[in-house]
Design an enzyme around this catalytic site. Sequence first.
Site, PDB file in Angstrom:
ATOM      1  N   PRO A   2       0.846  -1.203   0.000  1.00  0.00           N
ATOM      2  CA  PRO A   2       0.000   0.000   0.000  1.00  0.00           C
ATOM      3  C   PRO A   2       0.878   1.248   0.000  1.00  0.00           C
ATOM      4  O   PRO A   2       1.788   1.362   0.813  1.00  0.00           O
ATOM      5  CB  PRO A   2      -0.778  -0.107   1.316  1.00  0.00           C
ATOM      6  CG  PRO A   2      -0.596  -1.510   1.788  1.00  0.00           C
ATOM      7  CD  PRO A   2       0.694  -1.998   1.206  1.00  0.00           C
ATOM      8  N   GLU A   3       0.632   2.133  -0.919  1.00  0.00           N
ATOM      9  CA  GLU A   3       1.361   3.391  -0.959  1.00  0.00           C
ATOM     10  C   GLU A   3       0.441   4.496  -0.449  1.00  0.00           C
ATOM     11  O   GLU A   3      -0.691   4.239  -0.045  1.00  0.00           O
ATOM     12  CB  GLU A   3       1.868   3.657  -2.370  1.00  0.00           C
ATOM     13  CG  GLU A   3       2.911   2.597  -2.778  1.00  0.00           C
ATOM     14  CD  GLU A   3       3.837   3.053  -3.879  1.00  0.00           C
ATOM     15  OE1 GLU A   3       4.078   4.270  -3.993  1.00  0.00           O
ATOM     16  OE2 GLU A   3       4.320   2.197  -4.628  1.00  0.00           O
ATOM     17  N   HIS A  89      -5.429 -14.175   9.709  1.00  0.00           N
ATOM     18  CA  HIS A  89      -4.630 -12.993   9.353  1.00  0.00           C
ATOM     19  C   HIS A  89      -5.177 -11.691   9.941  1.00  0.00           C
ATOM     20  O   HIS A  89      -4.714 -10.619   9.584  1.00  0.00           O
ATOM     21  CB  HIS A  89      -4.527 -12.871   7.835  1.00  0.00           C
ATOM     22  CG  HIS A  89      -3.832 -14.027   7.197  1.00  0.00           C
ATOM     23  ND1 HIS A  89      -2.575 -14.459   7.598  1.00  0.00           N
ATOM     24  CD2 HIS A  89      -4.208 -14.856   6.192  1.00  0.00           C
ATOM     25  CE1 HIS A  89      -2.223 -15.508   6.859  1.00  0.00           C
ATOM     26  NE2 HIS A  89      -3.189 -15.765   6.015  1.00  0.00           N
ATOM     27  N   ARG A 107       1.210 -10.707   6.008  1.00  0.00           N
ATOM     28  CA  ARG A 107       2.671 -10.742   6.166  1.00  0.00           C
ATOM     29  C   ARG A 107       3.134 -10.100   7.472  1.00  0.00           C
ATOM     30  O   ARG A 107       4.303 -10.203   7.821  1.00  0.00           O
ATOM     31  CB  ARG A 107       3.341 -10.091   4.960  1.00  0.00           C
ATOM     32  CG  ARG A 107       3.008 -10.871   3.676  1.00  0.00           C
ATOM     33  CD  ARG A 107       3.679 -10.285   2.461  1.00  0.00           C
ATOM     34  NE  ARG A 107       5.132 -10.363   2.557  1.00  0.00           N
ATOM     35  CZ  ARG A 107       5.961  -9.883   1.648  1.00  0.00           C
ATOM     36  NH1 ARG A 107       5.488  -9.296   0.581  1.00  0.00           N
ATOM     37  NH2 ARG A 107       7.254  -9.989   1.799  1.00  0.00           N
ATOM     38  N   ARG A 151      21.199  17.449  -2.275  1.00  0.00           N
ATOM     39  CA  ARG A 151      21.317  15.999  -2.372  1.00  0.00           C
ATOM     40  C   ARG A 151      22.017  15.592  -3.675  1.00  0.00           C
ATOM     41  O   ARG A 151      21.609  16.006  -4.751  1.00  0.00           O
ATOM     42  CB  ARG A 151      19.916  15.358  -2.329  1.00  0.00           C
ATOM     43  CG  ARG A 151      19.110  15.786  -1.103  1.00  0.00           C
ATOM     44  CD  ARG A 151      19.696  15.204   0.172  1.00  0.00           C
ATOM     45  NE  ARG A 151      19.540  13.774   0.176  1.00  0.00           N
ATOM     46  CZ  ARG A 151      18.482  13.160   0.714  1.00  0.00           C
ATOM     47  NH1 ARG A 151      17.531  13.837   1.289  1.00  0.00           N
ATOM     48  NH2 ARG A 151      18.393  11.860   0.670  1.00  0.00           N
TER      49      ARG A 151
END
Length: 270
Positions: A2-3, A89, A107, A151
Site C-alpha cells: 500500500p502506498e 490474518h 505478512r 542531495r
Amino acid sequence: MPELPEVEVTRLSFADRIAGARIVSAHLGKPLRWPLGCDPQQLAGRIVQGVRRRGKYLLLDLDPGLLLLHLGMSGSVSFAAQLPERGVHDHFDLVTSRGILRLNDPRRFGAVVFADSESSPEAVKLLGRLGVEPLGDDFDAQALHAALRRRQAPIKQVLLAGDVVVGVGNIYASEALFLSGIRPTTPASRISLPRARLLHAAVRDVLARAVAKGGSTLRDFSNAHGESGYFQLEAMVYDRAGEPCRACATPVRRIVQGQRATYYCPRCQR
Ligand SMILES: [Zn+2]
C-alpha cells in the site's frame, strides 16, 4: 505494497464513520511489526475523535491518546458494524460503538502503536523524520528545489527516501519523473528550478489522481468498505519495459536503482 494513495483512500473510507465512536474493547492477534505499547484493555472507554494521515501512517486521535496504524506490506483495514469471526490474518480489532475496525495483514509488517500524544517518544520515533506531505500546502516547488540542491543522489532515490517529501513510492516516483521529463538517474542537486516546478506538479498530479481512482497499487488492496481497490492507473512507464512510450513510441527502459526497478523513456526523459 500500500502506498500513500491507498492509505489515504483507506482513511477516507472510514474516517467519517468512526469519528465520535467510543472504544468498547481491543483485541490483538499475532505479533505485528511493533508492539501495541499498552494493554489493549486500556483503550476501552476512549473516544475516537478523528482519523488523520501522516505519510503512510493513519493517526487515530483518541480522547485521550493516539493510535498509529501502518499497513506494512500487505495490510488492509475493514470497518463495519459487524464482521465475521477473526481469521488467521486478522491481527487487530478495535471494537467501537460505531463498528469494528479490523487490520488484516497476512505478512505482518504492519503495526498498531499506541502513544500518549504525537510528541511522545513512541510517535516521534515513527513520524519524526518524515518529509513534507506531497498533497499538503507545505509542499511547494521552491522548497522542493532547495531541498534537492543539497542531495547528490539520483532524483528517483531521493524521492523514494521520504525525507524530502513523504509517501512517493516506487510507482509514483517513476510516473512523476516521466510526466516531468526528468531522467531518474539525474543527480537531485542538478535539477533546475523550472524542472523542480514540473516535478512538483507531477508528484501532486499522479498522487491526487490515484487517490481519486481509489488507490492503484496493491492488487488485493481493499478499502474499509471491503471494496476492491484494484483501480490500476494507466501507467505511462511503470512496469512497461520494452513497450512503446505512450508519448513517443520509444521502448520504455527498465533499470535498477537501490534494488528497486525504475522505468523511463530514454527519449522523453533527459
Ligand atoms: Zn517517450
